[in-house]
Motif scaffolding. Structure first.
Motif, PDB file in Angstrom:
ATOM      1  N   PHE A   1       0.834  -1.207   0.000  1.00  0.00           N
ATOM      2  CA  PHE A   1       0.000   0.000   0.000  1.00  0.00           C
ATOM      3  C   PHE A   1       0.867   1.256   0.000  1.00  0.00           C
ATOM      4  O   PHE A   1       0.549   2.246  -0.664  1.00  0.00           O
ATOM      5  CB  PHE A   1      -0.937  -0.012   1.204  1.00  0.00           C
ATOM      6  CG  PHE A   1      -1.934  -1.136   1.182  1.00  0.00           C
ATOM      7  CD1 PHE A   1      -3.016  -1.110   0.310  1.00  0.00           C
ATOM      8  CD2 PHE A   1      -1.784  -2.234   2.010  1.00  0.00           C
ATOM      9  CE1 PHE A   1      -3.925  -2.153   0.267  1.00  0.00           C
ATOM     10  CE2 PHE A   1      -2.690  -3.288   1.980  1.00  0.00           C
ATOM     11  CZ  PHE A   1      -3.766  -3.244   1.104  1.00  0.00           C
TER      12      PHE A   1
ATOM     13  N   ILE B   1       1.691   6.788  -6.993  1.00  0.00           N
ATOM     14  CA  ILE B   1       0.350   7.179  -7.417  1.00  0.00           C
ATOM     15  C   ILE B   1       0.387   8.060  -8.661  1.00  0.00           C
ATOM     16  O   ILE B   1      -0.564   8.122  -9.429  1.00  0.00           O
ATOM     17  CB  ILE B   1      -0.396   7.895  -6.265  1.00  0.00           C
ATOM     18  CG1 ILE B   1      -1.899   7.953  -6.558  1.00  0.00           C
ATOM     19  CG2 ILE B   1       0.184   9.284  -6.017  1.00  0.00           C
ATOM     20  CD1 ILE B   1      -2.736   8.407  -5.381  1.00  0.00           C
TER      21      ILE B   1
ATOM     22  N   LYS C   1       2.103   1.729  -3.501  1.00  0.00           N
ATOM     23  CA  LYS C   1       1.058   2.266  -4.379  1.00  0.00           C
ATOM     24  C   LYS C   1       0.871   3.761  -4.167  1.00  0.00           C
ATOM     25  O   LYS C   1       0.666   4.513  -5.126  1.00  0.00           O
ATOM     26  CB  LYS C   1      -0.265   1.526  -4.125  1.00  0.00           C
ATOM     27  CG  LYS C   1      -0.278   0.097  -4.657  1.00  0.00           C
ATOM     28  CD  LYS C   1      -1.613  -0.569  -4.379  1.00  0.00           C
ATOM     29  CE  LYS C   1      -1.602  -2.010  -4.904  1.00  0.00           C
ATOM     30  NZ  LYS C   1      -2.893  -2.704  -4.614  1.00  0.00           N
ATOM     31  N   ILE C   2       0.951   4.194  -2.919  1.00  0.00           N
ATOM     32  CA  ILE C   2       0.808   5.624  -2.628  1.00  0.00           C
ATOM     33  C   ILE C   2       1.979   6.407  -3.217  1.00  0.00           C
ATOM     34  O   ILE C   2       1.797   7.465  -3.842  1.00  0.00           O
ATOM     35  CB  ILE C   2       0.725   5.855  -1.101  1.00  0.00           C
ATOM     36  CG1 ILE C   2      -0.591   5.279  -0.557  1.00  0.00           C
ATOM     37  CG2 ILE C   2       0.822   7.344  -0.771  1.00  0.00           C
ATOM     38  CD1 ILE C   2      -0.672   5.253   0.951  1.00  0.00           C
TER      39      ILE C   2
END
Length: 820
Positions: free
Chosen positions: A89, A96, A92-93
């Motif tokens: 996660f 982005i 992914k951030i």
């Protein structure tokens, strides 16, 4: 007021982030127009993963296997979403913004964090981050579509920063920083960059050990080193799912040891030396670090106004305009030079003079090591030393990639030199002496090449020398390439001069520190920006609909897709084993991957290449389709792989193979062999429709010498999923079945009527089994325990990391006095 005071320390970091974001977006401005970067390897990745992504969308799970490339292989190094690693996660951030913006933004941000760890002023850290983030290598790998490599490089700097912080500042805090970025580094999924990063780290740790001995602080070194075991274990644990499956697959991939024996000697445990060193940096080519076009730049055609193009057209050879390129080094092909920036290289030399302590020797040693290893076949005694004795080094190809270490170390030492100048921690006389020496070396060398470019060499590539090109063409090539060198050497000299003026302006108190830093930052950006634009510019971007159109099915594809049965395709309109376009629509005999199955590669080399050569040979004189189809009587490897269609011309109907053996069939005679060499050679001699080659290690499963066929015997594929194949069989007696699926024992299990059954390898790469008499359902499923276990370990490690972070912050809050 108190809140404002608390926010004040973080404002510079928000400014830095904003600057990095703006610069990245402006450089890649076509993304604002809805365009996407069109790259070869990006397209390859998309095509390779098509079956996987379709399966994921349809069934909501990971197939872990794909049959779209090389007749079937694990999906671990193609496209797999691993669950359990909560740090996914965070990744992914951080990404982005999507590629290509994300990689350059993260490269600058990561190096900025590193420089802050080295106690560099935030303004200078921004300038240094820009210089590092705009290294040409980072841009032309994006242009080529090497996306995972670009992201792995971006995480490299802060990961090393965390280790430095552990030894030099706060061990626990440094360990947490290291865990965070080491985990992200592994998530990026480019083992070669991670491996080279670890080499750089090992050089640092060795240096720390030497200095700890000298300072009599060996106990502190040991304590910090033990603490660093924690981030290593946690990072490996959080990535255990991907690492475990990759490790398992490595035993069967081209990176593994072959079972074949050549000239009485077992082949090496890694890749072939020639393959590893095919891309080796020329020794004198190293000067591209200072002058980008020292060897001509990239394998790009000359401009239409060049002497080369004029000469070719004048001599009625205009059709060869694209055959002669600017680059004249010894590498087979390059997308651009490894250029760190003229000013940065000047500062690196300056840093060798004015920066004192372990950092300088670490960065110098790592730089020299990476450059010498990048020379590869041009410096084989040193290369052999690492290939033979350094664990894991022989698992990777393209040794030029190790220059990422130099690209990290050179700007870091250069910015540390500026840090010492601006904070006046180095004696003024040393600074002035260093400036003179650094300018004399870098400025003198560039100026020398402006006036005497012939010192760089012949300006004719080794390939061109072998071709014995005519004198009129060689003269034109030399003229153009000399002009390229002169132009870039002068360019580098001007930037070095301007950088020197900025530093001397501060030295003599004519320019304020802030102004000098801003001026240098502008110079860094101007220097790198225009060189990067040579290799990655707006022309590389296309509209999404245009990219989709480029991948639309051909006439041959549409004809083949009408066939709803299960089969494989050989595409001779492309290089079949170096192209993944066929995998977009079909199950391909070929594909493109750096780590295909070892046995399949050996089948390609010994059998498939011969079969293909025979098809192409017959195709030159065949007058009818029947004549051409007759060639399949002599292509056993293609037939057993169920190669039903061969694409000759994408705009015409494909050739149908009447001898393709289907998804599964019964054979009568098992041909037992004693070793791998016998097994592979026998595959080329048998008729796979009636015989099966089986290694003696499986003799316990094959107890008969004959399995006669009887009327009515049948075996066929009932249903297909990438990770589940269901067959039905009907036979009057016990039969020997061959399945046209790739044998991979690490995950594939077989069930007959729901009961797990044994199967074995046959015909070098396929699956075989003895099927009992009667009517049965035979199911193959791919559920590797490595994936299941890995996800559980990853989840547990992720939870532990979160608890450690929470525990650290709670402890910090208890130690600090309460805010009043």
């Amino acid at each position: 007021m108190q809140i404002k005071n608390r926010l004040k320390p973080v404002i510079p970091h928000f400014i830095a982030i904003a600057i990095f974001l703006v610069i990245s977006v402006v450089y890649f401005y076509p993304v604002l127009e809805g365009k996407v970067l069109h790259t070869n390897d990006g397209t390859v990745a998309q095509n390779s993963a098509k079956e996987i992504s379709d399966f994921r969308a349809k069934y909501g799970e990971e197939p872990l296997w794909t049959n779209s490339m090389f007749s079937g292989m694990p999906a671990y190094l193609i496209s797999v979403r691993f669950s359990g690693n909560i740090m996914q996660f965070a990744h992914k951030i951080l990404t982005i913004l999507k590629l290509p913006i994300a990689s350059i933004f993260l490269s600058m941000l990561g190096f900025y964090i590193l420089l802050l760890i080295f106690k560099v002023d935030w303004r200078l850290a921004i300038a240094g981050a820009i210089a590092y983030g705009f290294s040409t290598y980072f841009f032309f790998i994006l242009a080529a579509g090497h996306n995972t490599k670009a992201i792995a490089i971006a995480y490299m700097a802060p990961m090393i920063g965390g280790i430095y912080y552990t030894y030099r500042n706060h061990a626990i805090r440094g360990a947490l920083i290291t865990t965070f970025f080491l985990t992200l580094e592994i998530i990026a999924n480019h083992p070669q960059i991670t491996y080279y990063s670890l080499i750089c780290i090992m050089v640092f740790i060795i240096g720390e050990f030497i200095y700890s001995v000298r300072k009599q602080e060996i106990s502190k070194f040991i304590k910090n080193s033990v603490i660093l075991i924690i981030p290593v274990l946690l990072s490996v644990g959080m990535n255990f799912n991907s690492l475990y499956t990759t490790y398992e697959y490595s035993k069967y991939s081209t990176r593994s040891k072959s079972e074949l024996v050549t000239n009485g000697t077992v082949q090496t445990s890694g890749l072939d030396k020639d393959y590893i060193t095919q891309w080796s940096y020329g020794i004198d080519e190293t000067l591209t670090l200072l002058i980008p076009d020292f060897r001509g730049g990239a394998c790009q055609p000359f401009d239409k106004d060049s002497e080369t193009v004029k000469a070719l057209r004048k001599n009625n050879a205009g059709q060869y305009v694209n055959s002669f390129v600017r680059y004249w080094g010894s590498q087979p092909w390059v997308d651009g030079p490894v250029y760190v920036g003229a000013i940065i290289f000047f500062l690196f030399i300056l840093g060798l003079i004015i920066v004192k302590g372990a950092e300088k020797w670490w960065l110098l040693s790592a730089t020299i090591l990476s450059v010498m290893l990048a020379w590869g076949k041009n410096f084989m005694p040193f290369t052999d030393l690492f290939l033979n004795y350094f664990p894991g080094y022989n698992k990777f190809r393209a040794v030029t990639m190790i220059l990422v270490i130099a690209e990290f170390c050179i700007p870091l030492l250069g910015i540390l030199a500026l840090r010492n100048i601006f904070d006046e921690s180095s004696p003024k006389k040393d600074i002035l002496k260093g400036i003179k020496i650094a300018f004399g070396i870098t400025g003198g060398l560039t100026l020398l090449l402006v006036f005497f470019p012939g010192l760089a060499g012949s300006f004719i590539s080794p390939v061109e020398q072998q071709q014995q090109i005519p004198s009129w063409l060689s003269s034109a090539l030399v003229s153009d390439r000399k002009d390229l060198l002169r132009s870039d050497a002068l360019r580098s000299f001007v930037f070095i001069l301007l950088g020197t003026i900025a530093i001397l302006g501060f030295y003599y108190q004519k320019i304020k520190k802030g102004h000098a830093v801003v001026f240098l930052a502008i110079l860094f950006l101007a220097d790198m920006w225009f060189v990067d634009k040579r290799y990655l510019n707006a022309d590389r971007f296309v509209r999404k609909e245009a990219k989709v159109k480029l991948s639309s099915p051909s006439v041959a594809d549409n004809i083949i897709l009408k066939d709803v049965s299960d089969y494989r395709v050989l595409n001779l309109a492309v290089s079949p084993f170096n192209d993944a376009s066929t995998s977009l629509y079909h199950k391909s005999i070929g594909g493109y991957h750096g780590a295909k199955l070892k046995r399949y590669q050996e089948l390609i080399d010994s059998s498939l290449v011969n079969d293909i050569s025979m098809i192409q040979k017959v195709g030159t004189y065949a007058k009818t389709i029947e004549d051409l189809q007759s060639v399949f009587n002599n292509t056993p490897a293609l037939n057993m792989l169920n190669t039903k269609y061969v694409i000759y011309n994408p705009d015409a109907a494909p050739l149908v193979n009447p001898d393709a053996l289907g998804n599964a069939w019964f054979v009568e005679t098992p041909v037992m062999v004693n070793n791998a060499n016998e097994e592979l050679s026998t595959v080329n001699k048998i008729d796979p429709a009636f015989q099966a080659v089986i290694d003696n290690r499986f003799k316990d499963q094959v107890r008969k010498t004959e399995y006669p066929k009887t009327d009515g015997d049948m075996i066929e594929l009932k249903s297909y999923k990438a990770n589940e194949l269901v067959y039905t069989s009907s036979a009057q007696g016990e039969k020997l079945a061959v399945f046209s699926e790739i044998y991979y024992p690490a995950g594939w299990k077989c069930f007959i009527d729901g009961k797990e059954s044994s199967y074995f390898r046959t015909d070098w790469v396929l699956r075989g089994m003895v099927v009992p008499a009667g009517n049965h359902e035979i199911k193959f499923t791919f559920k590797p325990s490595s994936y299941m276990i890995g996800n559980k370990v990853s989840l547990a490690s992720s939870i532990l990391f979160i608890l450690l972070i929470a525990g650290y912050f709670i402890a910090e809050l208890k130690i600090k006095p309460k805010f009043e």
